[in-house]
Design a protein around this motif. Sequence first.
Motif, PDB file in Angstrom:
ATOM      1  N   GLY A   1      63.057  11.873  96.085  1.00 46.47           N
ATOM      2  CA  GLY A   1      62.108  11.422  95.078  1.00 46.47           C
ATOM      3  C   GLY A   1      60.677  11.461  95.549  1.00 46.47           C
ATOM      4  O   GLY A   1      60.306  12.243  96.429  1.00 46.47           O
ATOM      5  N   SER A   2      59.863  10.588  94.985  1.00 44.42           N
ATOM      6  CA  SER A   2      58.440  10.545  95.281  1.00 44.42           C
ATOM      7  C   SER A   2      57.986   9.098  95.378  1.00 44.42           C
ATOM      8  O   SER A   2      58.760   8.159  95.113  1.00 44.42           O
ATOM      9  N   LEU A   3      56.731   8.894  95.739  1.00 44.39           N
ATOM     10  CA  LEU A   3      56.161   7.552  95.788  1.00 44.39           C
ATOM     11  C   LEU A   3      56.158   6.916  94.404  1.00 44.39           C
ATOM     12  O   LEU A   3      56.399   5.710  94.274  1.00 44.39           O
ATOM     13  N   GLY A   4      55.896   7.708  93.378  1.00 46.03           N
ATOM     14  CA  GLY A   4      55.927   7.186  92.015  1.00 46.03           C
ATOM     15  C   GLY A   4      57.299   6.664  91.638  1.00 46.03           C
ATOM     16  O   GLY A   4      57.429   5.593  91.037  1.00 46.03           O
ATOM     17  N   ASP A   5      58.356   7.396  91.998  1.00 49.39           N
ATOM     18  CA  ASP A   5      59.720   6.934  91.733  1.00 49.39           C
ATOM     19  C   ASP A   5      60.001   5.627  92.461  1.00 49.39           C
ATOM     20  O   ASP A   5      60.646   4.724  91.914  1.00 49.39           O
ATOM     21  N   CYS A   6      59.528   5.542  93.693  1.00 51.61           N
ATOM     22  CA  CYS A   6      59.756   4.349  94.507  1.00 51.61           C
ATOM     23  C   CYS A   6      59.108   3.117  93.870  1.00 51.61           C
ATOM     24  O   CYS A   6      59.736   2.053  93.751  1.00 51.61           O
ATOM     25  N   LEU A   7      57.851   3.237  93.463  1.00 51.53           N
ATOM     26  CA  LEU A   7      57.146   2.106  92.849  1.00 51.53           C
ATOM     27  C   LEU A   7      57.735   1.759  91.486  1.00 51.53           C
ATOM     28  O   LEU A   7      57.788   0.591  91.099  1.00 51.53           O
TER      29      LEU A   7
ATOM     30  N   ILE B   1      52.695  -4.248  99.507  1.00 49.80           N
ATOM     31  CA  ILE B   1      53.828  -3.591  98.857  1.00 49.80           C
ATOM     32  C   ILE B   1      53.639  -2.082  98.843  1.00 49.80           C
ATOM     33  O   ILE B   1      54.570  -1.311  99.122  1.00 49.80           O
ATOM     34  N   LEU B   2      52.417  -1.643  98.542  1.00 49.98           N
ATOM     35  CA  LEU B   2      52.120  -0.211  98.499  1.00 49.98           C
ATOM     36  C   LEU B   2      52.292   0.421  99.875  1.00 49.98           C
ATOM     37  O   LEU B   2      52.846   1.523  99.998  1.00 49.98           O
ATOM     38  N   ILE B   3      51.832  -0.266 100.921  1.00 49.37           N
ATOM     39  CA  ILE B   3      51.978   0.252 102.281  1.00 49.37           C
ATOM     40  C   ILE B   3      53.452   0.383 102.651  1.00 49.37           C
ATOM     41  O   ILE B   3      53.878   1.368 103.270  1.00 49.37           O
ATOM     42  N   CYS B   4      54.268  -0.606 102.255  1.00 47.78           N
ATOM     43  CA  CYS B   4      55.709  -0.540 102.526  1.00 47.78           C
ATOM     44  C   CYS B   4      56.344   0.641 101.806  1.00 47.78           C
ATOM     45  O   CYS B   4      57.201   1.340 102.372  1.00 47.78           O
ATOM     46  N   ALA B   5      55.941   0.863 100.552  1.00 43.17           N
ATOM     47  CA  ALA B   5      56.488   1.982  99.791  1.00 43.17           C
ATOM     48  C   ALA B   5      56.086   3.321 100.418  1.00 43.17           C
ATOM     49  O   ALA B   5      56.919   4.227 100.532  1.00 43.17           O
ATOM     50  N   ILE B   6      54.831   3.430 100.826  1.00 38.66           N
ATOM     51  CA  ILE B   6      54.375   4.669 101.472  1.00 38.66           C
ATOM     52  C   ILE B   6      55.109   4.884 102.792  1.00 38.66           C
ATOM     53  O   ILE B   6      55.537   6.001 103.104  1.00 38.66           O
ATOM     54  N   GLY B   7      55.260   3.808 103.575  1.00 37.78           N
ATOM     55  CA  GLY B   7      55.983   3.920 104.843  1.00 37.78           C
ATOM     56  C   GLY B   7      57.426   4.341 104.640  1.00 37.78           C
ATOM     57  O   GLY B   7      57.955   5.171 105.398  1.00 37.78           O
ATOM     58  N   GLY B   8      58.082   3.788 103.617  1.00 37.13           N
ATOM     59  CA  GLY B   8      59.464   4.173 103.332  1.00 37.13           C
ATOM     60  C   GLY B   8      59.572   5.625 102.910  1.00 37.13           C
ATOM     61  O   GLY B   8      60.510   6.326 103.313  1.00 37.13           O
ATOM     62  N   CYS B   9      58.612   6.097 102.120  1.00 37.83           N
ATOM     63  CA  CYS B   9      58.623   7.500 101.698  1.00 37.83           C
ATOM     64  C   CYS B   9      58.395   8.435 102.880  1.00 37.83           C
ATOM     65  O   CYS B   9      59.030   9.498 102.967  1.00 37.83           O
ATOM     66  N   LEU B  10      57.511   8.049 103.782  1.00 39.30           N
ATOM     67  CA  LEU B  10      57.272   8.879 104.968  1.00 39.30           C
ATOM     68  C   LEU B  10      58.502   8.914 105.872  1.00 39.30           C
ATOM     69  O   LEU B  10      58.865   9.970 106.409  1.00 39.30           O
TER      70      LEU B  10
ATOM     71  N   LEU C   1      54.701  12.085  98.758  1.00 37.80           N
ATOM     72  CA  LEU C   1      53.682  11.056  98.531  1.00 37.80           C
ATOM     73  C   LEU C   1      52.852  11.421  97.305  1.00 37.80           C
ATOM     74  O   LEU C   1      51.657  11.687  97.395  1.00 37.80           O
ATOM     75  N   SER C   2      53.474  11.426  96.175  1.00 37.49           N
ATOM     76  CA  SER C   2      52.804  11.747  94.918  1.00 37.49           C
ATOM     77  C   SER C   2      53.319  10.809  93.843  1.00 37.49           C
ATOM     78  O   SER C   2      54.366  10.179  93.990  1.00 37.49           O
ATOM     79  N   PHE C   3      52.571  10.728  92.743  1.00 38.63           N
ATOM     80  CA  PHE C   3      52.974   9.878  91.624  1.00 38.63           C
ATOM     81  C   PHE C   3      53.708  10.667  90.544  1.00 38.63           C
ATOM     82  O   PHE C   3      53.909  10.160  89.450  1.00 38.63           O
ATOM     83  N   SER C   4      54.107  11.889  90.889  1.00 41.97           N
ATOM     84  CA  SER C   4      54.915  12.655  89.949  1.00 41.97           C
ATOM     85  C   SER C   4      56.310  12.043  89.855  1.00 41.97           C
ATOM     86  O   SER C   4      56.826  11.495  90.829  1.00 41.97           O
ATOM     87  N   MET C   5      56.926  12.138  88.698  1.00 39.38           N
ATOM     88  CA  MET C   5      58.221  11.523  88.447  1.00 39.38           C
ATOM     89  C   MET C   5      59.315  12.570  88.525  1.00 39.38           C
ATOM     90  O   MET C   5      59.235  13.607  87.866  1.00 39.38           O
ATOM     91  N   SER C   6      60.333  12.319  89.340  1.00 43.12           N
ATOM     92  CA  SER C   6      61.443  13.260  89.473  1.00 43.12           C
ATOM     93  C   SER C   6      62.417  13.075  88.322  1.00 43.12           C
ATOM     94  O   SER C   6      62.900  11.963  88.082  1.00 43.12           O
ATOM     95  N   GLU C   7      62.720  14.150  87.627  1.00 43.21           N
ATOM     96  CA  GLU C   7      63.545  14.048  86.424  1.00 43.21           C
ATOM     97  C   GLU C   7      64.954  13.530  86.702  1.00 43.21           C
ATOM     98  O   GLU C   7      65.444  12.666  85.966  1.00 43.21           O
TER      99      GLU C   7
END
Length: 273
Positions: free
Chosen positions: A45-51, A132-141, A147-153
């Motif tokens: 997924g992406s950061l957008g999906d995570c948030l 919260i945002l830093i945790c989400a970015i760290g998890g994605c990395l 690291l984008s706000f695009s949504m995975s279908e």
Amino acid sequence: MTFFKLVSHDLRCGLLKRSYWVTILVAVLPLVQYFKILGGCGLSGSLGDCLLYLFRGEMALSFLSAGNQHIQIPVLWILLMIFCLILHTDYFLEDLTSCGQQIVIRSQRRVRWLLSKCTWSVAGGILYYFYILICAIGGCLFTEQALSFSMSEPIAEGILKMSDVQPDQVVFTVVIKPLVAMVSMNLLQMMLQILVRPIPGFMICFALLLCTLYHPALCFPASGAIALRNICLPMTQTESWVPVFSAVLTSVACIIISLWRFSHMDLLRKEDN
């Protein structure tokens, strides 16, 4: 004592606390579950999906009953929202007693002192979301997510139960709306601490979060933090901005009421309570 010194004192003493690090643990709990689901499905997924997963929330009771769906309790969403209030409970109360009252006297004006506390409350909501945002970015990395706000279908339809939308609406849904909602709830709690005792004030905020979660109205100040409900409203519709306007108006009203009540409050009696 100038207003700048008051604000710097509140930001230094009210935000530089070890308790804020617990936010990482609170944010990691739903993140671990999210990445575990992705691993089991073999999706990326992406950061957008995570948030969106963090602030997913739950549909209103009217929508659930209409579709004959099972009513769920989003425990992790409630924990994420309520912990922001827990973090900002004690500092304002501590500054209403003993040495804190000396700062009120040195500031010469109660309005100046309370506006400084309002600044601290707003900054606290922003800092909480930043963690919260830093945790989400760290998890994605760590899991090699985009690291984008695009949504995975596939994630939108299979896991999030949402429709695929544009990145700008994802930002609007998982950044702007939750951030404004957290700030407004902080100011609401501070106002209630002035009007009533701390525990009833906290319980009122908790009850409001539950009403926000299951009531279909978008006028509650925290309704903007429910991504599942707000993602269905395109940014071009007026209803999409209702949670933002509601949270801003709530924040302004809380500041005005707090200033009025605090200017007429007996601090010695408040300390006894």
